[in-house]
Design an enzyme around this catalytic site. Structure first.
Site, PDB file in Angstrom:
ATOM      1  N   SER A 149       0.858  -1.188   0.000  1.00 54.07           N
ATOM      2  CA  SER A 149       0.000   0.000   0.000  1.00 54.07           C
ATOM      3  C   SER A 149       0.894   1.239   0.000  1.00 54.07           C
ATOM      4  O   SER A 149       2.034   1.180   0.479  1.00 54.07           O
ATOM      5  CB  SER A 149      -0.864  -0.008   1.272  1.00 54.07           C
ATOM      6  OG  SER A 149      -1.480   1.243   1.459  1.00 54.07           O
ATOM      7  N   TYR A 162      -2.131  -0.663  10.601  1.00 51.00           N
ATOM      8  CA  TYR A 162      -2.179  -1.081   9.188  1.00 51.00           C
ATOM      9  C   TYR A 162      -0.970  -0.540   8.441  1.00 51.00           C
ATOM     10  O   TYR A 162      -0.273  -1.276   7.735  1.00 51.00           O
ATOM     11  CB  TYR A 162      -3.474  -0.569   8.550  1.00 51.00           C
ATOM     12  CG  TYR A 162      -3.578  -0.852   7.069  1.00 51.00           C
ATOM     13  CD1 TYR A 162      -3.851  -2.137   6.600  1.00 51.00           C
ATOM     14  CD2 TYR A 162      -3.401   0.168   6.119  1.00 51.00           C
ATOM     15  CE1 TYR A 162      -3.940  -2.403   5.244  1.00 51.00           C
ATOM     16  CE2 TYR A 162      -3.502  -0.094   4.757  1.00 51.00           C
ATOM     17  CZ  TYR A 162      -3.772  -1.375   4.331  1.00 51.00           C
ATOM     18  OH  TYR A 162      -3.852  -1.643   2.979  1.00 51.00           O
TER      19      TYR A 162
HETATM   20  N1  NAP Z   1      -8.801  -1.196  -0.511  1.00 48.66           N
HETATM   21  C1  NAP Z   1      -7.795  -0.353  -0.363  1.00 48.66           C
HETATM   22  O1  NAP Z   1      -7.989   0.874  -0.120  1.00 48.66           O
HETATM   23  C2  NAP Z   1      -6.381  -0.833  -0.503  1.00 48.66           C
HETATM   24  C3  NAP Z   1      -5.372   0.115  -0.781  1.00 48.66           C
HETATM   25  C4  NAP Z   1      -4.045  -0.313  -0.865  1.00 48.66           C
HETATM   26  C5  NAP Z   1      -3.746  -1.642  -0.665  1.00 48.66           C
HETATM   27  N2  NAP Z   1      -4.747  -2.543  -0.403  1.00 48.66           N
HETATM   28  C6  NAP Z   1      -4.353  -3.931  -0.143  1.00 48.66           C
HETATM   29  O2  NAP Z   1      -4.900  -4.755  -1.167  1.00 48.66           O
HETATM   30  C7  NAP Z   1      -5.180  -6.058  -0.646  1.00 48.66           C
HETATM   31  C8  NAP Z   1      -6.623  -6.426  -0.973  1.00 48.66           C
HETATM   32  O3  NAP Z   1      -7.468  -5.447  -0.372  1.00 48.66           O
HETATM   33  P1  NAP Z   1      -9.043  -5.338  -0.680  1.00 48.66           P
HETATM   34  O4  NAP Z   1      -9.355  -3.910  -0.712  1.00 48.66           O
HETATM   35  O5  NAP Z   1      -9.388  -6.236  -1.808  1.00 48.66           O
HETATM   36  O6  NAP Z   1      -9.616  -5.932   0.686  1.00 48.66           O
HETATM   37  P2  NAP Z   1     -11.027  -6.620   1.020  1.00 48.66           P
HETATM   38  O7  NAP Z   1     -12.015  -6.319  -0.036  1.00 48.66           O
HETATM   39  O8  NAP Z   1     -11.343  -6.249   2.431  1.00 48.66           O
HETATM   40  O9  NAP Z   1     -10.652  -8.177   0.959  1.00 48.66           O
HETATM   41  C9  NAP Z   1      -9.763  -8.732   1.884  1.00 48.66           C
HETATM   42  C10 NAP Z   1      -9.466 -10.156   1.478  1.00 48.66           C
HETATM   43  O10 NAP Z   1      -8.535 -10.722   2.426  1.00 48.66           O
HETATM   44  C11 NAP Z   1      -9.036 -11.984   2.835  1.00 48.66           C
HETATM   45  N3  NAP Z   1      -8.565 -12.319   4.183  1.00 48.66           N
HETATM   46  C12 NAP Z   1      -8.503 -11.507   5.271  1.00 48.66           C
HETATM   47  N4  NAP Z   1      -8.010 -12.172   6.334  1.00 48.66           N
HETATM   48  C13 NAP Z   1      -7.746 -13.427   5.892  1.00 48.66           C
HETATM   49  C14 NAP Z   1      -7.233 -14.591   6.520  1.00 48.66           C
HETATM   50  N5  NAP Z   1      -6.874 -14.606   7.813  1.00 48.66           N
HETATM   51  N6  NAP Z   1      -7.101 -15.714   5.781  1.00 48.66           N
HETATM   52  C15 NAP Z   1      -7.461 -15.723   4.475  1.00 48.66           C
HETATM   53  N7  NAP Z   1      -7.940 -14.653   3.831  1.00 48.66           N
HETATM   54  C16 NAP Z   1      -8.098 -13.530   4.539  1.00 48.66           C
HETATM   55  C17 NAP Z   1     -10.551 -11.814   2.777  1.00 48.66           C
HETATM   56  O11 NAP Z   1     -11.166 -13.059   2.682  1.00 48.66           O
HETATM   57  P3  NAP Z   1     -12.422 -13.527   3.581  1.00 48.66           P
HETATM   58  O12 NAP Z   1     -12.846 -12.373   4.444  1.00 48.66           O
HETATM   59  O13 NAP Z   1     -13.437 -13.974   2.591  1.00 48.66           O
HETATM   60  O14 NAP Z   1     -11.825 -14.624   4.354  1.00 48.66           O
HETATM   61  C18 NAP Z   1     -10.679 -11.035   1.466  1.00 48.66           C
HETATM   62  O15 NAP Z   1     -10.586 -11.932   0.381  1.00 48.66           O
HETATM   63  C19 NAP Z   1      -4.896  -5.986   0.864  1.00 48.66           C
HETATM   64  O16 NAP Z   1      -3.614  -6.488   1.117  1.00 48.66           O
HETATM   65  C20 NAP Z   1      -4.931  -4.488   1.147  1.00 48.66           C
HETATM   66  O17 NAP Z   1      -4.143  -4.149   2.259  1.00 48.66           O
HETATM   67  C21 NAP Z   1      -6.040  -2.178  -0.336  1.00 48.66           C
END
Ligand code: NAP
Length: 274
Positions: A149, A162
């Site tokens: 991120s 985070y």
């Molecule tokens: N959204 C943003 O603003 C943003 C910005 C920069 C970077 N990112 C990064 O991009 C990545 C994806 O983010 P996103 O926005 O797609 O998040 P999201 O929509 O909240 O999805 C999170 C994912 O992580 C999985 N997960 C969480 N804990 C887990 C565990 N203990 N075991 C297995 N799976 C787990 C969840 O699966 P289940 O809940 O179904 O188990 C879900 O598939 C993350 O690393 C995040 O930090 C996001």
């Protein structure tokens, strides 16, 4: 350049906003995907979405396997590699995209939650890397993609755990890349700016609107991630001017302290909404 055709990919975070789009965009390259999440219901929903879409017709069933696993447990990590071996006879790539986040005052976060943030965002990706690298070395090929991120290069108030977990993931990716430099294993760290997914609570959306924080759509971010994978970028910061701020913060953090002071004050009232 790397060709994605027939790449066998472990995709954690597959049921998340970015993961779903990554799955949709990787399939047309002919990739074989191990879709990892904790909820079988969400994985099945994703699978039916992929199967119902004409764009993926003909190959989605053969090209995906659903893996219900908690990456923070050793049992879950075993299950992931076992299923990839059983279904696709191994794997060529690991995309660590699972993550959790809190928008909160650090002092109000529980010890358990701080631990969960680090376990999910840093320790589990490290342990998964440790699990897959020996096989990749034996195969003489492999690519690990850690989704970080912009918050992993610029410390953000109210996202303290985070942000610091993503700093750690970035440091891990850089160190490991250097440690494996003489091997064929590639390590990438790709850092999006804020993305419109359910990782962000409504309080974050409200705060982002007030402080004019840029937020990208997940399909756009997934496209940038896939491009970076093909180009084998070592470190990639997505979005301008955020990618420039990363560099400014690295050399002049005191300036960024001053520049973000009023934004941090405005953000504080939204923290209390969460
Ligand atoms: N959204 C943003 O603003 C943003 C910005 C920069 C970077 N990112 C990064 O991009 C990545 C994806 O983010 P996103 O926005 O797609 O998040 P999201 O929509 O909240 O999805 C999170 C994912 O992580 C999985 N997960 C969480 N804990 C887990 C565990 N203990 N075991 C297995 N799976 C787990 C969840 O699966 P289940 O809940 O179904 O188990 C879900 O598939 C993350 O690393 C995040 O930090 C996001």
């Amino acid at each position: 350049m790397m060709t994605l055709n027939n790449q066998r990919i472990i995709l954690t975070g597959a049921t998340g906003g970015i993961g779903i789009e990554l799955a949709k965009q990787l399939l047309p390259y002919g990739c074989k995907l191990g879709l990892v999440g904790r909820s079988m219901e969400k994985l099945e929903q994703l699978s039916s979405e992929l199967n119902a879409d004409d764009a993926f017709n003909g190959y989605s069933n053969d090209h995906i396997t659903l893996i219900t696993a908690d990456i923070t447990t050793s049992e879950g990590r075993h299950q992931i590699v076992d299923e990839m071996e059983a279904r696709f006879n191994g794997y060529d790539m690991l995309i660590n995209a699972a993550g959790i986040m809190d928008f909160t005052s650090f002092l109000e976060q529980t010890d358990d939650r701080i631990e969960a943030v680090f376990k999910t965002n840093v320790i589990a990706p490290m342990q998964l890397c440790k699990k897959v690298i020996p096989y990749m070395l034996a195969q003489n090929k492999g690519h690990i993609v850690n989704v970080g991120s912009i918050f992993g290069s610029i410390g953000f108030a109210w996202f303290t755990s985070y942000s610091s977990s993503k700093f750690a993931l970035r440091g891990f990716s850089q160190s490991l890349r250097r440690e494996l430099a003489e091997t064929p294993i590639k390590i990438s760290y790709i850092a999006p700016r804020a993305v419109k997914t359910s990782l962000n609570s409504s309080a974050v959306y409200n705060m982002a609107e007030e402080v004019k924080m840029n937020m990208d759509m997940p399909d756009v971010v997934a496209k940038q991630i896939v491009y970076s994978i093909i180009k084998k970028h070592k470190e990639k910061y997505l979005g301008f001017p955020e990618s420039l701020f990363v560099r400014i913060n690295a050399v002049l953090p005191g300036l960024v302290d001053m520049a973000t002071r009023s934004q941090n004050k405005s953000a504080k009232k939204y923290v209390q909404q969460d």
